[in-house]
Design an enzyme around this catalytic site. Structure first.
Site, PDB file in Angstrom:
ATOM      1  N   CYS A  41       9.501  -2.617  -5.945  1.00  0.00           N
ATOM      2  CA  CYS A  41       8.110  -3.037  -6.079  1.00  0.00           C
ATOM      3  C   CYS A  41       7.931  -3.643  -7.471  1.00  0.00           C
ATOM      4  O   CYS A  41       8.905  -3.937  -8.159  1.00  0.00           O
ATOM      5  CB  CYS A  41       7.134  -1.898  -5.798  1.00  0.00           C
ATOM      6  SG  CYS A  41       7.043  -0.597  -7.046  1.00  0.00           S
TER       7      CYS A  41
ATOM      8  N   ASN B 287       7.674  -0.236 -10.351  1.00  0.00           N
ATOM      9  CA  ASN B 287       8.529   0.903 -10.033  1.00  0.00           C
ATOM     10  C   ASN B 287       7.896   2.238 -10.434  1.00  0.00           C
ATOM     11  O   ASN B 287       8.582   3.154 -10.862  1.00  0.00           O
ATOM     12  CB  ASN B 287       9.922   0.742 -10.646  1.00  0.00           C
ATOM     13  CG  ASN B 287      10.962   1.710 -10.096  1.00  0.00           C
ATOM     14  OD1 ASN B 287      11.820   2.176 -10.825  1.00  0.00           O
ATOM     15  ND2 ASN B 287      10.897   2.040  -8.836  1.00  0.00           N
TER      16      ASN B 287
ATOM     17  N   CYS C 156       4.749   3.196  -8.370  1.00  0.00           N
ATOM     18  CA  CYS C 156       3.883   3.583  -7.248  1.00  0.00           C
ATOM     19  C   CYS C 156       4.612   3.519  -5.906  1.00  0.00           C
ATOM     20  O   CYS C 156       5.060   4.533  -5.385  1.00  0.00           O
ATOM     21  CB  CYS C 156       2.630   2.709  -7.191  1.00  0.00           C
ATOM     22  SG  CYS C 156       1.517   2.896  -8.607  1.00  0.00           S
ATOM     23  N   ARG C 157       4.746   2.315  -5.361  1.00  0.00           N
ATOM     24  CA  ARG C 157       5.248   2.159  -3.991  1.00  0.00           C
ATOM     25  C   ARG C 157       6.739   2.437  -3.847  1.00  0.00           C
ATOM     26  O   ARG C 157       7.152   3.208  -2.965  1.00  0.00           O
ATOM     27  CB  ARG C 157       4.941   0.745  -3.473  1.00  0.00           C
ATOM     28  CG  ARG C 157       3.454   0.474  -3.363  1.00  0.00           C
ATOM     29  CD  ARG C 157       3.169  -0.976  -3.080  1.00  0.00           C
ATOM     30  NE  ARG C 157       3.531  -1.794  -4.251  1.00  0.00           N
ATOM     31  CZ  ARG C 157       3.538  -3.128  -4.246  1.00  0.00           C
ATOM     32  NH1 ARG C 157       3.230  -3.787  -3.140  1.00  0.00           N
ATOM     33  NH2 ARG C 157       3.850  -3.791  -5.335  1.00  0.00           N
ATOM     34  N   SER C 158       7.572   1.814  -4.671  1.00  0.00           N
ATOM     35  CA  SER C 158       9.016   1.990  -4.468  1.00  0.00           C
ATOM     36  C   SER C 158       9.491   3.410  -4.795  1.00  0.00           C
ATOM     37  O   SER C 158      10.321   3.943  -4.053  1.00  0.00           O
ATOM     38  CB  SER C 158       9.828   0.925  -5.204  1.00  0.00           C
ATOM     39  OG  SER C 158       9.624   0.940  -6.590  1.00  0.00           O
TER      40      SER C 158
ATOM     41  N   ASP D 106      -0.656  -2.429  -3.088  1.00  0.00           N
ATOM     42  CA  ASP D 106      -0.302  -1.774  -4.346  1.00  0.00           C
ATOM     43  C   ASP D 106      -1.401  -0.795  -4.734  1.00  0.00           C
ATOM     44  O   ASP D 106      -2.492  -1.208  -5.139  1.00  0.00           O
ATOM     45  CB  ASP D 106      -0.101  -2.821  -5.442  1.00  0.00           C
ATOM     46  CG  ASP D 106       0.544  -2.237  -6.685  1.00  0.00           C
ATOM     47  OD1 ASP D 106       0.509  -0.993  -6.858  1.00  0.00           O
ATOM     48  OD2 ASP D 106       1.076  -3.021  -7.489  1.00  0.00           O
TER      49      ASP D 106
END
Length: 161
Positions: free
Chosen positions: A10, A13, A15-17, A129
Site C-alpha cells: 500500500c 505501509n 494501514c492496509r498492507s 485507505d
C-alpha cells in the site's frame, strides 16, 4: 518444499498492507498446509519507515484477535519482485507505483495484481485507505474476505503446480 511468499503493498505501509499481512498470517496459522506460506508487506512511500501499524489498524486487529507483533513499515524494493510468489497491491495507484519500482516483466507472469481482483463480486476496484477515511472496520472486512480468497487461489495454484 519452497515457501509460497506473499507481499502486500500500500502507500505508507501502516494501514492496509500491514492489516492484510497480519490477517493472512493469522489465517495461514489456522490451516494445516503441506507447504509454508510467508507473508510480508511494504509501502511505496517513505513517510512511515520503521513505524508500527497505524493505531486504527492495531485497534481493529486487536478486536479480532489478530497479532501484528514485530511489524514495521518498509519500502517495496526492486529485488522484492524476484523474492515473492504473489505481490498484491491494495489499489491501482499502488500497482502503478510498484510497476515503476520493478520496471519490467511484471505483466508477464501474473504475480502482481490488485487486492480487489480477488473479490470481483464486490464491485470495488480499490481497497479504500482508512488513513484518510477512518473506515478501518470496513477495510478489515474486505481484507479478511480477500485473504481467504487469496489462500484459496494459492491452494488452487499449488494443485496446478
Amino acid at each position: 518444499m519452497e515457501a509460497v511468499r506473499v507481499l502486500f503493498v500500500c502507500l505508507g505501509n501502516i494501514c492496509r498492507s500491514p492489516m492484510a499481512e497480519a490477517v493472512m498470517r493469522h489465517i495461514v496459522r489456522q490451516e494445516s498446509l503441506p507447504y509454508p506460506i510467508e507473508v510480508d508487506s511494504a509501502g511505496t512511500g517513505d513517510w512511515h519507515l520503521g513505524h508500527q501499524p497505524h493505531e486504527g489498524t492495531r485497534k481493529v486487529l486487536d478486536e479480532h484477535g489478530v497479532s501484528y507483533e514485530g511489524m514495521r513499515a518498509r519500502l517495496v524494493k526492486p529485488e522484492d519482485y524476484g523474492s515473492f510468489t504473489y505481490i498484491i497491491c491494495m489499489d491501482r495507484k499502488n500497482l502503478k507505483d510498484v510497476r515503476d519500482v520493478f520496471r519490467n516483466g511484471i505483466d508477464r507472469d501474473g504475480k502482481v495484481f490488485t487486492f480487489m481482483e480477488l473479490l470481483p463480486h464486490r464491485g470495488v476496484q480499490d481497497v479504500p485507505d482508512p488513513y484518510y477515511e477512518g473506515n478501518f472496520p470496513y477495510v478489515y472486512e474486505l481484507v479478511e474476505e480477500g485473504c481467504r480468497a487469496l489462500l484459496a487461489k494459492i491452494k488452487a495454484d499449488m494443485v496446478r503446480g
